[in-house]
Design an enzyme around this catalytic site. Structure first.
Site, PDB file in Angstrom:
ATOM      1  N   ASP A 165      -2.324   0.701   8.109  1.00 25.92           N
ATOM      2  CA  ASP A 165      -1.146   1.565   7.944  1.00 25.92           C
ATOM      3  C   ASP A 165      -0.007   1.217   8.908  1.00 25.92           C
ATOM      4  O   ASP A 165       0.810   2.084   9.262  1.00 25.92           O
ATOM      5  CB  ASP A 165      -1.532   3.053   8.133  1.00 25.92           C
ATOM      6  CG  ASP A 165      -2.536   3.526   7.099  1.00 25.92           C
ATOM      7  OD1 ASP A 165      -2.549   2.973   5.985  1.00 25.92           O
ATOM      8  OD2 ASP A 165      -3.324   4.451   7.405  1.00 25.92           O
TER       9      ASP A 165
ATOM     10  N   SER B  62       5.031   6.731   2.292  1.00 31.65           N
ATOM     11  CA  SER B  62       5.580   5.419   2.645  1.00 31.65           C
ATOM     12  C   SER B  62       4.899   4.347   1.815  1.00 31.65           C
ATOM     13  O   SER B  62       3.680   4.372   1.655  1.00 31.65           O
ATOM     14  CB  SER B  62       5.302   5.100   4.127  1.00 31.65           C
ATOM     15  OG  SER B  62       5.675   6.165   4.976  1.00 31.65           O
TER      16      SER B  62
ATOM     17  N   HIS C 194       0.943   5.189   1.429  1.00 31.36           N
ATOM     18  CA  HIS C 194       0.278   6.067   2.388  1.00 31.36           C
ATOM     19  C   HIS C 194       0.976   7.429   2.367  1.00 31.36           C
ATOM     20  O   HIS C 194       2.207   7.496   2.351  1.00 31.36           O
ATOM     21  CB  HIS C 194       0.358   5.452   3.795  1.00 31.36           C
ATOM     22  CG  HIS C 194      -0.327   6.286   4.826  1.00 31.36           C
ATOM     23  ND1 HIS C 194      -1.713   6.319   4.946  1.00 31.36           N
ATOM     24  CD2 HIS C 194       0.161   7.153   5.747  1.00 31.36           C
ATOM     25  CE1 HIS C 194      -2.033   7.155   5.917  1.00 31.36           C
ATOM     26  NE2 HIS C 194      -0.920   7.672   6.415  1.00 31.36           N
TER      27      HIS C 194
ATOM     28  N   ASN D 160       0.855  -1.190   0.000  1.00 31.74           N
ATOM     29  CA  ASN D 160       0.000   0.000   0.000  1.00 31.74           C
ATOM     30  C   ASN D 160       0.889   1.237   0.000  1.00 31.74           C
ATOM     31  O   ASN D 160       2.029   1.196   0.471  1.00 31.74           O
ATOM     32  CB  ASN D 160      -0.869  -0.004   1.266  1.00 31.74           C
ATOM     33  CG  ASN D 160      -1.781   1.209   1.348  1.00 31.74           C
ATOM     34  OD1 ASN D 160      -2.428   1.582   0.381  1.00 31.74           O
ATOM     35  ND2 ASN D 160      -1.824   1.851   2.508  1.00 31.74           N
TER      36      ASN D 160
HETATM   37  C1  GRF Z   1      -2.751   8.786  -2.413  1.00 31.30           C
HETATM   38  O1  GRF Z   1      -2.466   9.975  -1.745  1.00 31.30           O
HETATM   39  C2  GRF Z   1      -2.333   7.598  -1.594  1.00 31.30           C
HETATM   40  O2  GRF Z   1      -1.205   7.831  -0.804  1.00 31.30           O
HETATM   41  C3  GRF Z   1      -3.523   7.350  -0.721  1.00 31.30           C
HETATM   42  O3  GRF Z   1      -4.633   7.641  -1.534  1.00 31.30           O
HETATM   43  C4  GRF Z   1      -4.260   8.569  -2.543  1.00 31.30           C
HETATM   44  C5  GRF Z   1      -4.630   7.950  -3.861  1.00 31.30           C
HETATM   45  O4  GRF Z   1      -4.491   8.867  -4.923  1.00 31.30           O
HETATM   46  N1  GRF Z   1      -3.517   5.999  -0.192  1.00 31.30           N
HETATM   47  P1  GRF Z   1      -4.619   8.370  -6.420  1.00 31.30           P
HETATM   48  O5  GRF Z   1      -6.016   7.734  -6.554  1.00 31.30           O
HETATM   49  O6  GRF Z   1      -3.534   7.369  -6.682  1.00 31.30           O
HETATM   50  O7  GRF Z   1      -4.508   9.586  -7.252  1.00 31.30           O
END
Ligand code: GRF
Length: 205
Positions: free
Chosen positions: A149, A140, A113, A111
């Site tokens: 997370d 991260s 974050h 994932n």
């Molecule tokens: C990103 O900021 C990611 O870190 C978080 O959700 C957002 C997704 O953005 N988990 P996108 O859909 O990839 O533009």
């Protein structure tokens, strides 16, 4: 191309800019060890589905609304296995997964974050970063573990928080780093170079 590519599923719920970065990085290098084989969303309206379709990638929608978590995850698991998926990238996937699903895919699901974990877990990250007065934030990529997370961290990138920063400006600066970081992490994963040792990740080779 040399060798067999590993199949990756990207799970999204929204706009899909990280998805786009993952698609670009895997398609621009003929020798990349991974291919995005499936993009799956829990929302039919997710804009990222159009990005996948434009790139000729198979998409699937499993509507999560009104479904129990266990039911959703069982369908998800069946779809992923039917497509011979090796790895899962969560990219803005806004649905909590059951412990059983996470355990079944542990070490094969990552994932991204938008904070320097373990600080600022959860949602509404950038406003909390600004309120906290911290001078640095970032993003991260981590293995997904049952606690949200909190899984072993693979890679991080640091972004300074200037005095005049707003949640929007920080979000944009962090997102730019995300688009570079996530493809790097996926490459390491698909190359089989990540070893989980407790809460730590060792990068080999
Ligand atoms: C990103 O900021 C990611 O870190 C978080 O959700 C957002 C997704 O953005 N988990 P996108 O859909 O990839 O533009």
């Amino acid at each position: 191309m040399t060798g067999v590519k590993r199949n990756v599923a990207v799970l999204i719920s929204g706009r899909g800019t990280n998805l786009r970065a993952l698609i670009d990085s895997t398609t621009q290098d003929a020798d990349h060890p991974a291919r995005i084989a499936l993009v799956l969303s829990n929302r039919a309206e997710a804009e990222g589905l159009e990005i996948a379709k434009a790139a000729g990638i198979e998409t699937a929608v499993i509507p999560s609304k009104g479904k129990e978590r266990a039911e959703f995850d069982a369908i998800l698991d069946t779809v992923l296995r039917a497509k011979d998926i090796d790895y899962i990238c969560l990219a803005g996937f806004m649905r909590l997964l059951t412990h059983g699903f996470v355990q079944a895919w542990y070490g094969r699901m990552i994932n991204i974050h938008p904070s320097l974990l373990p600080a600022f877990k959860g949602t509404d990250v950038h406003a909390r970063v600004i309120e906290s007065g911290t001078r640095f934030t970032g993003c991260s990529v981590h293995f997904v573990s049952p606690e949200v997370d909190a899984g072993p961290i693979i890679l991080q990138a640091v972004v300074p928080v200037p005095q005049e920063a707003t949640a929007e400006s920080i979000a944009a600066a962090v997102l730019e780093q995300e688009h570079a970081l996530y493809p790097q992490a996926l490459r390491l994963l698909a190359e089989g170079r990540l070893v989980i040792e407790g809460q730590r990740v060792r990068v080999t080779g």
